[in-house]
Design an enzyme around this catalytic site. Structure first.
Site, PDB file in Angstrom:
ATOM      1  N   THR A  13      30.882  22.953   7.362  1.00 28.75           N
ATOM      2  CA  THR A  13      31.209  23.220   8.705  1.00 28.75           C
ATOM      3  C   THR A  13      31.602  21.601   9.347  1.00 28.75           C
ATOM      4  O   THR A  13      31.583  20.700   8.880  1.00 28.75           O
ATOM      5  CB  THR A  13      29.946  23.635   9.606  1.00 28.75           C
ATOM      6  N   GLY A  14      32.407  21.746  10.374  1.00 24.82           N
ATOM      7  CA  GLY A  14      33.016  20.590  10.979  1.00 24.82           C
ATOM      8  C   GLY A  14      34.030  20.238  10.031  1.00 24.82           C
ATOM      9  O   GLY A  14      33.940  18.622   9.722  1.00 24.82           O
ATOM     10  N   SER A  15      34.752  20.785   9.196  1.00 31.62           N
ATOM     11  CA  SER A  15      35.414  20.306   7.906  1.00 31.62           C
ATOM     12  C   SER A  15      36.699  20.022   8.472  1.00 31.62           C
ATOM     13  O   SER A  15      37.599  19.951   7.195  1.00 31.62           O
ATOM     14  CB  SER A  15      35.082  21.026   6.760  1.00 31.62           C
ATOM     15  N   THR A  16      37.537  20.014   9.418  1.00 31.74           N
ATOM     16  CA  THR A  16      38.888  19.764   9.701  1.00 31.74           C
ATOM     17  C   THR A  16      39.220  18.231   9.613  1.00 31.74           C
ATOM     18  O   THR A  16      40.265  17.867   9.682  1.00 31.74           O
ATOM     19  CB  THR A  16      39.475  20.541  10.962  1.00 31.74           C
ATOM     20  N   ILE A  19      34.152  13.226   8.026  1.00 30.75           N
ATOM     21  CA  ILE A  19      33.113  13.459   6.706  1.00 30.75           C
ATOM     22  C   ILE A  19      33.133  14.817   6.193  1.00 30.75           C
ATOM     23  O   ILE A  19      33.286  15.130   4.836  1.00 30.75           O
ATOM     24  CB  ILE A  19      31.848  13.232   7.289  1.00 30.75           C
ATOM     25  N   SER A 140      21.600  11.896   9.902  1.00 31.58           N
ATOM     26  CA  SER A 140      22.172  10.255  10.320  1.00 31.58           C
ATOM     27  C   SER A 140      20.896   9.527  10.254  1.00 31.58           C
ATOM     28  O   SER A 140      19.586   9.989  10.413  1.00 31.58           O
ATOM     29  CB  SER A 140      22.550  10.414  11.695  1.00 31.58           C
ATOM     30  N   TYR A 153      21.478  12.403  20.713  1.00 35.80           N
ATOM     31  CA  TYR A 153      21.930  12.429  19.253  1.00 35.80           C
ATOM     32  C   TYR A 153      20.763  12.178  18.323  1.00 35.80           C
ATOM     33  O   TYR A 153      20.850  13.091  17.342  1.00 35.80           O
ATOM     34  CB  TYR A 153      23.287  11.342  19.082  1.00 35.80           C
TER      35      TYR A 153
END
Length: 263
Positions: A13-16, A19, A140, A153
């Site tokens: 996910t969030g791979s465009t 990281i 994180s 966050y």
């Protein structure tokens, strides 16, 4: 080194960008069938093309907004089963606690926590039934060492650690593992704006802002530099591999070239 993931299906996910993109690239080059997930169709196409240009053969993109229940359901309909799930999607910012609104708290929880919960809730039981699978949360270091300027966050990153460790406790005696990776400050797409937002000089160059950041906000860092996304991708690729079968329920912190495992 052959990570033995050729032919495995991996969803990141969030791979465009950042990281997530480097994790997708690394897994694809190692031979996995990689599924890139993002909301922006143009960035999705660019990411897929870039991974293919790097040597990834089996890579595809799915446009979905997994920060909503409907968006996650759409993704799961298109990709009903995977061998490797990397929950990487996340947002961050520096903001005074008094200025963090209810909407901010909810948004951070929906994006950073619930996106991973929704997908894991679907794929995890399948992995247990097959007696094989990998789930990795990109958390994180702030999940443990809370940054006072990023409390909302940090809360989401601590939540990810709890979820991952709890799930790992359900894998006893199986070949399924659930782990977390805890990077420190990483050179990613949004880092320039972030560094300038915490710099004492709004017109500072990126290099100047980075030096000041590590001198003040991260004086205890052993690296004293941003971690490169490729370095995180290598760690995630190992955790996705059968070679990491004895690593389960761990929170692995990337710092100073060392790995601290909290099991």
């Amino acid at each position: 080194m052959d990570l033995k993931i050729a032919g495995k299906t991996a969803l990141i996910t969030g791979s465009t960008a950042g990281i997530g993109l480097e994790i997708a690239r690394k897994l694809a080059v190692e031979g996995a069938a990689v599924i890139v997930v993002g909301r922006d169709g143009r960035k999705l196409d660019q990411a897929v093309a870039g991974i293919r240009a790097s040597g990834g053969v089996d890579v595809s993109g799915v446009r979905a907004d997994i920060t909503t229940a409907d968006g996650a359901a759409d993704l799961l309909h298109q990709v009903p089963s995977v061998d490797i799930l990397v929950n990487n999607l996340g947002i961050y910012e520096s903001k005074s606690f008094a200025d963090i609104s209810d909407a901010d708290w909810q948004r951070y929880f929906d994006v950073n926590v619930m996106s991973g919960v929704r997908l894991t809730r679907h794929y995890f039981p399948q992995m247990l039934a097959r007696n094989e699978g990998r789930i990795i949360f990109v958390s994180s270091e702030t999940g443990l060492a809370v940054d006072p300027a990023m409390i909302h966050y940090a809360m989401t990153k601590t939540a990810q650690l709890s979820i991952a460790r709890g799930l790992a406790g359900q894998t006893k005696g199986t070949r399924v593992t659930v782990n977390s990776v805890m990077p420190g400050p990483t050179r990613s797409e949004g880092i320039v704006d972030f560094l300038r937002s915490v710099s004492s000089k709004p017109d500072a160059t990126v290099a100047e802002a980075e030096v000041e950041f590590f001198a003040t906000a991260r004086s205890g860092s052993l690296l004293q530099r941003m971690i490169e996304p490729e370095e995180i991708a290598s760690m995630v690729a190992f955790l996705a591999s059968p070679l990491s079968a004895a690593t389960n329920g761990a929170a692995i912190r990337l710092e100073g070239g060392l790995i601290n495992t909290l099991a």
